[in-house]
Design an enzyme around this catalytic site. Structure first.
Site, PDB file in Angstrom:
ATOM      1  N   ALA A 157      34.560  38.671  80.512  1.00 58.55           N
ATOM      2  CA  ALA A 157      35.170  37.449  81.030  1.00 58.55           C
ATOM      3  C   ALA A 157      35.739  36.596  79.890  1.00 58.55           C
ATOM      4  CB  ALA A 157      34.146  36.644  81.824  1.00 58.55           C
ATOM      5  N   TYR A 158      35.018  36.542  78.783  1.00 57.62           N
ATOM      6  CA  TYR A 158      35.496  35.786  77.622  1.00 57.62           C
ATOM      7  C   TYR A 158      36.789  36.393  77.082  1.00 57.62           C
ATOM      8  CZ  TYR A 158      35.506  33.813  72.880  1.00 57.62           C
ATOM      9  OH  TYR A 158      35.863  33.187  71.700  1.00 57.62           O
TER      10      TYR A 158
END
Length: 249
Positions: A157-158
């Protein structure tokens, strides 16, 4: 030698996330180059004011400015304040960001939304203001991560939020054609900052330190050198992502 926009005018820099490890090192580095620095904070005003005092004690010029980078009204006022204080803006360095790690299958989607708001929307809002405000000869430097290439587990997600920053960079560089403004992104590798070290055990940190051919973690000052290069002499580098990672990827 003082970096200037003309023979007499010092360059003005805004550093978002300046209370973090890389942001702080960047603010100090640009101040040493002779730039006046607006030190941005989100919640740690006292830390920002201490950094301002450190810069001014060394003979530089600095001011602390606060606000949520994803709030367009707050950023409009922040850029207004910097222009009122120093007379203009020549360099914007957007180091502000958050990192929440989890395997994709287990990710709390609230964490995804938080990172999206800061890392994507925040970068976009700051970039939008920079595109409107930077003077000729200016530079915008945003931040990604080398994990967009190394693809470490738990960073999905990062990395998705930071890949968006890399994609934005060449588009904005082309949109600013004719204004003599460069737009680039710095993508650090493992760097010894609280953001990176938080939640990692000693063995994990040691493994990551050995991963690069230089066999150490990056230091915030290493990343600040890359930023200073893009903010100053590197006028022919534009629309690029610079991987500052010791040869990791």
């Amino acid at each position: 030698m003082m970096t200037t926009t003309s023979d007499t005018s010092p360059r003005i820099a805004l550093v978002t996330g300046a209370t973090g490890g890389i942001g702080r090192a960047t603010a100090l580095r640009l101040a040493r180059d002779g730039m006046a620095v607006a030190v941005h904070y989100a919640g740690r005003k006292a830390v920002a004011e201490e950094l301002v005092e450190e810069i001014t004690a060394a003979g530089g010029r600095a001011v602390a400015v606060g606000g949520d980078i994803a709030d367009e009204a707050a950023m409009t006022e922040l850029f207004d304040e910097v222009e009122r204080t120093f007379g203009g803006i020549d360099v914007v360095v957007n180091t502000a960001g958050i990192m929440l790690l989890s395997p994709i299958a287990e990710l709390d989607l609230d964490a995804l939304d938080r990172m999206h708001r800061t890392n994507i929307r925040g970068t976009f809002v700051v970039s939008q203001q920079a595109a409107r405000r930077l003077r000729r000869g200016g530079a915008l430097i945003n931040f990604s991560t080398s994990v967009t290439r190394t693809s470490f587990p738990a960073y999905g997600a990062y990395v998705a939020s930071k890949a968006a920053v890399e994609a934005l960079t060449p588009v904005l560089a082309r949109e600013l054609r004719g204004r003599d403004i460069t737009v680039n992104t710095v993508a650090p590798g493992p760097t010894a900052t609280p953001l990176f070290l938080d939640g990692k055990d000693e063995q994990t940190v040691a493994q990551l330190a050995k991963a690069a051919p230089l066999e150490r973690l990056g230091q915030p000052e290493d990343i600040a050198e890359a930023v200073a290069f893009l903010a100053g002499p590197a006028r022919w580098i534009n629309g690029q992502t610079l991987f500052a990672n010791g040869g990791l990827a």
